[in-house]
Design an enzyme around this catalytic site. Structure first.
Site, mmCIF file in Angstrom:
data_model
loop_
_atom_site.group_PDB
_atom_site.id
_atom_site.type_symbol
_atom_site.label_atom_id
_atom_site.label_comp_id
_atom_site.label_asym_id
_atom_site.label_seq_id
_atom_site.Cartn_x
_atom_site.Cartn_y
_atom_site.Cartn_z
ATOM 1 N N LYS A 107 0.803 -1.291 -0.083
ATOM 2 C CA LYS A 107 0.112 0.154 0.190
ATOM 3 C C LYS A 107 0.846 1.415 0.086
ATOM 4 O O LYS A 107 0.723 2.177 -0.778
ATOM 5 C CB LYS A 107 -0.808 0.164 1.329
ATOM 6 C CG LYS A 107 -1.705 1.357 1.538
ATOM 7 C CD LYS A 107 -3.008 0.898 2.368
ATOM 8 C CE LYS A 107 -2.554 0.259 3.503
ATOM 9 N NZ LYS A 107 -2.011 1.041 4.465
ATOM 10 N N THR A 151 4.001 1.430 -0.888
ATOM 11 C CA THR A 151 4.777 1.668 -2.110
ATOM 12 C C THR A 151 3.841 1.906 -3.275
ATOM 13 O O THR A 151 4.264 2.801 -4.023
ATOM 14 C CB THR A 151 5.170 0.204 -2.584
ATOM 15 O OG1 THR A 151 6.008 -0.359 -1.314
ATOM 16 C CG2 THR A 151 6.153 0.093 -3.659
ATOM 17 N N ARG A 178 2.385 8.512 6.756
ATOM 18 C CA ARG A 178 2.760 8.201 8.069
ATOM 19 C C ARG A 178 4.310 8.050 8.346
ATOM 20 O O ARG A 178 4.922 7.555 7.532
ATOM 21 C CB ARG A 178 2.187 7.229 9.129
ATOM 22 C CG ARG A 178 0.416 7.515 8.884
ATOM 23 C CD ARG A 178 -0.250 6.137 9.608
ATOM 24 N NE ARG A 178 -0.203 5.105 8.851
ATOM 25 C CZ ARG A 178 -0.459 3.988 9.528
ATOM 26 N NH1 ARG A 178 -1.143 3.673 10.497
ATOM 27 N NH2 ARG A 178 -0.404 2.966 8.445
ATOM 28 N N LYS A 187 8.181 -5.634 10.582
ATOM 29 C CA LYS A 187 8.048 -5.099 9.187
ATOM 30 C C LYS A 187 9.393 -4.591 8.714
ATOM 31 O O LYS A 187 9.715 -4.887 7.393
ATOM 32 C CB LYS A 187 7.173 -3.776 9.208
ATOM 33 C CG LYS A 187 5.836 -4.080 9.469
ATOM 34 C CD LYS A 187 4.974 -2.743 9.364
ATOM 35 C CE LYS A 187 4.893 -2.029 8.189
ATOM 36 N NZ LYS A 187 4.089 -0.768 8.162
ATOM 37 N N ALA A 237 -3.423 1.869 13.572
ATOM 38 C CA ALA A 237 -4.810 1.798 12.681
ATOM 39 C C ALA A 237 -5.841 1.133 13.658
ATOM 40 O O ALA A 237 -6.869 0.916 13.104
ATOM 41 C CB ALA A 237 -4.420 1.313 11.366
ATOM 42 N N PHE A 252 -3.906 -0.403 7.616
ATOM 43 C CA PHE A 252 -4.324 -1.725 7.262
ATOM 44 C C PHE A 252 -5.107 -1.724 5.904
ATOM 45 O O PHE A 252 -5.126 -1.136 4.929
ATOM 46 C CB PHE A 252 -5.029 -2.018 8.559
ATOM 47 C CG PHE A 252 -4.358 -2.336 9.526
ATOM 48 C CD1 PHE A 252 -2.970 -2.887 9.252
ATOM 49 C CD2 PHE A 252 -4.670 -2.037 11.057
ATOM 50 C CE1 PHE A 252 -2.112 -3.083 10.488
ATOM 51 C CE2 PHE A 252 -3.572 -2.142 11.926
ATOM 52 C CZ PHE A 252 -2.531 -2.709 11.830
ATOM 53 N N PHE A 277 3.647 -8.589 -8.972
ATOM 54 C CA PHE A 277 5.053 -9.335 -8.653
ATOM 55 C C PHE A 277 5.527 -10.139 -9.844
ATOM 56 O O PHE A 277 4.475 -10.793 -10.520
ATOM 57 C CB PHE A 277 4.601 -10.425 -7.392
ATOM 58 C CG PHE A 277 4.345 -9.628 -5.911
ATOM 59 C CD1 PHE A 277 5.393 -9.729 -5.032
ATOM 60 C CD2 PHE A 277 3.394 -8.805 -5.734
ATOM 61 C CE1 PHE A 277 5.192 -9.237 -3.832
ATOM 62 C CE2 PHE A 277 3.484 -8.140 -4.460
ATOM 63 C CZ PHE A 277 4.341 -8.562 -3.587
ATOM 64 N N TRP A 305 7.145 -0.759 -8.425
ATOM 65 C CA TRP A 305 8.080 -1.522 -7.394
ATOM 66 C C TRP A 305 9.359 -1.503 -8.356
ATOM 67 O O TRP A 305 10.679 -1.376 -8.069
ATOM 68 C CB TRP A 305 7.622 -2.621 -6.745
ATOM 69 C CG TRP A 305 8.541 -3.240 -5.840
ATOM 70 C CD1 TRP A 305 8.872 -2.817 -4.508
ATOM 71 C CD2 TRP A 305 9.632 -4.145 -6.199
ATOM 72 N NE1 TRP A 305 9.848 -3.557 -3.990
ATOM 73 C CE2 TRP A 305 10.412 -4.408 -4.910
ATOM 74 C CE3 TRP A 305 9.914 -4.952 -7.456
ATOM 75 C CZ2 TRP A 305 11.502 -5.427 -4.715
ATOM 76 C CZ3 TRP A 305 11.153 -5.734 -7.203
ATOM 77 C CH2 TRP A 305 11.892 -5.864 -5.943
#
Length: 559
Positions: A74, A76, A97, A108, A276, A304, A384, A412
């Site tokens: 998200k 990214t 954020r 993470k 969140a 989220f 991906f 990405w």
């Protein structure tokens, strides 16, 4: 096969521009940038005040399906879309954020985007940055210290030590501090009592900073914090302890948004970071409203999945700040669809079109939910390398059955060139005037009914349930003048239900409210459902085990 560089290797190779040059793109004079080194700066409160009469740009929300271990990307996508809009000639700013140290060293490993869609300096943003979280921690714990100090010196306010609701915080995952006994050691150290720690991002001070319009609003909200209750159940506020002024002083600089840049030298505001779950999971109001005055498009994200992040963004942040989002992007991946369709993580590399179709039920629910708020949406398929053409087509075909469009995004790997199609679609949606945004419940609705509305309309449960004591507490808050506040539901992010293992698009479940908390300063009532922790623990093998300084003094392991 070409070796894929890690996020931190890509970030380290970035050709950053001086932060004054980035500010210049937005018309911010150098004297109104308070630099932290050469590549990050705070925007002065004076300049922000000067922009308030300007018209607003278009606000774009990036949200996602329920998170899975497969990853959705998200942040990214948020960064990539901002770069993409700038690439097609739009003046765009990204608002995200700040990262918490807890998740960074826990699971993470970093939160500044990924691949060729990142904000930099990535290491600084993920670590101490400009000290905002430290200031929030200090302000919160000053209030904690003042409570115990007041009790030590005679307790003039008649605080019932059994009913102190203000805990302490630190910005690290540490399960051993969830419940503690403080003030041990005899008369010199005070009166022993039960207490505990939350993580800094769960602090009401964090939520307050992120919802405050300016320093005066911040100080007023800090004074409104309920810290404890007397024996007669009457509340004790932070201003009763004369804490609000000193707390505001500690937060003065933290209130100013942080300006950084993307890998493609586009401006990004990185400011605030409320949980969140226990809070509303969005960057600060002051960053978002400032960005809207400086750019034609502002791309922001909510924490989220859309059932938590987008709902709170719409029902809390937009309601309180008067924001009107023009469009939304729902991020999904083929891999996540397969996981929602029952495929194990280790098997995600194998084509399984039927699993994709089964898992799309989760995506469909989020599309329907976002549309309930009157905001037009488009789906971003975060690509991906293992995705097959047939799997992608299955996702596109499903989204088309709902009358919407899904666009494959390769930001990405390719940066802004890989997300041009989405950028053009988002710009068209934003300019179409289709958005008819409205929250899903009115201010005047009773608090329990607000929770029940979210449960039924967003989670698709049959009802919210609560013990009489909880309903009585909500009614007492209504009688005390808090009935107009929005509700902030804390539940697992992994499911529409309170069962984190129940993936897909469940219906017919009951959502039990275990506890309610009044965040009077932030301006919402928290309803805690299921086993939500406000102080996370570390996993068996935390990310910290793989974070270190190499022989050249560079940081390794931040993804």
């Amino acid at each position: 096969m070409t070796e894929v560089k890690s996020d931190i290797e890509i970030a380290r190779a970035a050709r950053k521009k001086p932060i004054q040059e980035i500010g210049g793109k937005l018309g911010i004079p150098a004297e109104h940038l308070l630099p932290y080194g050469h590549d990050k700066a705070k925007i002065s409160a004076e300049f922000i005040a000067e922009t308030r009469s300007r018209p607003d740009g278009k606000l774009i929300l990036v949200t996602a399906i329920n998170p899975t271990p497969a990853g959705e990307g998200k942040t990214t996508t948020t960064v990539g879309l901002g770069d993409g809009l700038n690439r097609i000639g739009k003046k765009a700013v990204i608002c995200i954020r700040e990262a918490s140290l807890g998740p960074c060293f826990g699971v993470k490993g970093g939160a500044a985007g990924g691949g060729y869609a990142q904000v930099v300096p990535m290491e600084d943003i993920n670590l101490h940055f400009t000290g905002d979280f430290h200031a929030i921690t200090a302000a919160h714990n000053l209030l904690s210290a003042l409570i115990d100090n007041h009790i030590y010196w005679g307790n003039e306010l008649e605080i019932d030590t059994r009913r102190i609701v203000w805990r302490r915080v630190m910005d690290m995952n540490d399960r051993a501090l969830r419940e503690i006994v403080c003030s041990l050691g005899g008369p010199a150290n005070g009166f022993p009592r039960e207490a505990g720690f939350d993580i800094t991002v769960a602090s009401e001070v964090m939520a307050i900073l992120c919802l405050s319009k300016d320093l005066k609003d911040l100080e007023n909200r800090l004074g409104d914090i309920v810290v404890a209750y007397r024996r007669d159940k009457s509340p004790v506020f932070a201003r009763d302890l004369k804490a609000d002024g000193a707390m505001a002083v500690l937060l003065k600089d933290a209130m100013q948004p942080n300006l950084v840049q993307t890998l493609e030298n586009n401006p990004a505001l990185v400011h605030g970071g409320p949980f969140a779950n226990i809070a509303h999971g969005c960057n600060s109001v002051v960053a978002t409203t400032t960005a809207l005055k400086l750019a034609d498009y502002v791309v922001t994200e909510a924490g989220f999945g859309a059932d938590l992040g987008a709902e709170k963004f719409f029902d809390i942040k937009c309601r309180k700040a008067g924001l009107k989002p023009a469009a939304a992007v729902i991020v999904a991946t083929v891999r996540a669809m397969k996981m929602n369709g029952g495929v194990k993580k280790e098997d995600l590399g194998t084509e399984d079109i039927d699993a994709v179709r089964r898992g799309c039920a989760n995506l469909g629910r989020h599309i329907e939910n976002v549309k309930q708020f009157g905001v037009p949406a488009v789906v971003a398929i975060n690509h991906f390398h293992s995705d097959t053409p047939a799997e992608i087509e299955a996702m596109k075909a499903f989204v088309a059955t709902l009358g919407e469009e899904a666009i494959v995004c390769r930001h990405w790997a390719e940066g802004s060139s890989g997300i041009e199609e989405l950028a053009r679609k988002v710009a068209a949606l934003a300019e179409s005037g289709m958005s008819q945004f409205a929250p899903i419940y009115p201010d005047a609705m009773p608090l329990f009914d607000k929770v029940d509305t979210v449960v039924k309309r967003i989670y698709r449960g049959t009802e919210a349930i609560a013990d009489k004591a909880i309903r009585d507490q909500l009614h007492a808050w209504e009688q005390a003048g808090y009935g107009h506040l929005p509700v902030c539901i804390a539940k697992t992010q992994y499911s529409f239900s309170t069962d984190p293992t129940l993936r897909g698009a469940p219906t017919g479940h009951v959502v039990p409210i275990r506890e309610v908390r009044l965040s009077a300063g932030a301006g919402f009532v928290v309803a805690i459902c299921g086993e939500i922790m406000t102080m996370p623990g570390l996993p068996r093998s935390p990310s910290s085990e793989r974070i270190f300084l190499n022989e050249r003094g560079y940081i390794e392991g931040l993804f």
